[in-house]
Design an enzyme around this catalytic site. Sequence first.
Site, PDB file in Angstrom:
ATOM      1  N   GLU A  42       0.862  -1.178   0.000  1.00  0.00           N
ATOM      2  CA  GLU A  42       0.000   0.000   0.000  1.00  0.00           C
ATOM      3  C   GLU A  42       0.900   1.231   0.000  1.00  0.00           C
ATOM      4  O   GLU A  42       1.539   1.542   0.996  1.00  0.00           O
ATOM      5  CB  GLU A  42      -0.928  -0.010   1.224  1.00  0.00           C
ATOM      6  N   HIS A  66      -3.938   6.293  -0.539  1.00  0.00           N
ATOM      7  CA  HIS A  66      -3.221   5.026  -0.444  1.00  0.00           C
ATOM      8  C   HIS A  66      -3.765   4.061  -1.487  1.00  0.00           C
ATOM      9  O   HIS A  66      -4.821   4.290  -2.064  1.00  0.00           O
ATOM     10  CB  HIS A  66      -3.277   4.437   0.974  1.00  0.00           C
ATOM     11  N   HIS A  94      -4.600  -0.024  -2.747  1.00  0.00           N
ATOM     12  CA  HIS A  94      -5.013  -1.357  -2.312  1.00  0.00           C
ATOM     13  C   HIS A  94      -4.435  -2.375  -3.287  1.00  0.00           C
ATOM     14  O   HIS A  94      -4.910  -2.465  -4.432  1.00  0.00           O
ATOM     15  CB  HIS A  94      -6.535  -1.481  -2.271  1.00  0.00           C
ATOM     16  N   ASP A 151      -9.569   0.218   6.893  1.00  0.00           N
ATOM     17  CA  ASP A 151      -9.465   1.667   6.681  1.00  0.00           C
ATOM     18  C   ASP A 151     -10.420   2.400   7.617  1.00  0.00           C
ATOM     19  O   ASP A 151     -10.058   3.400   8.240  1.00  0.00           O
ATOM     20  CB  ASP A 151      -9.804   2.040   5.236  1.00  0.00           C
TER      21      ASP A 151
END
Length: 140
Positions: free
Chosen positions: A26, A81, A83, A94
């Site tokens: 990530e 970010h 995934h 999250d």
Amino acid sequence: MVMDVAISSDLLQRIVAAAAADPAVEVCGLLFGEAGAIVAVEACRNVAGDPARRFEIDPAALIAAYRRGRSGGPAVIGCYHSHPTGIAAPSARDAGDAAADGGLWLIVGGGAVTAWRAVANGPVHGRFEPVRLVVATDRG
């Protein structure tokens, strides 16, 4: 009502490229601007214990960014970010990590980017509400 947030195609491409360059973890970074517009992004080191499954922005980078904002630089308005699973939507993890502070979250997965605001009692995992990204074409 879904909120709109503007971002330039250049900034969006920088985020997507960072995720594509390191697809096993990530990747993460900070978003700068104001409520309706992202004007800058900054890649940050992911210091999470398991960066393939979660992200934690390097605290030193976060503190430095807030200090710059207090000294007249652009304000931190959120984070981004990726995934590695390819799903560009907030995960339950999250939601557990997000403060209900109205911060903007951009999530990259499978080449797509989605935007979310972290709020109390959001419709997604009780923490996020969707935000519409308005991508502006850069003109040199």
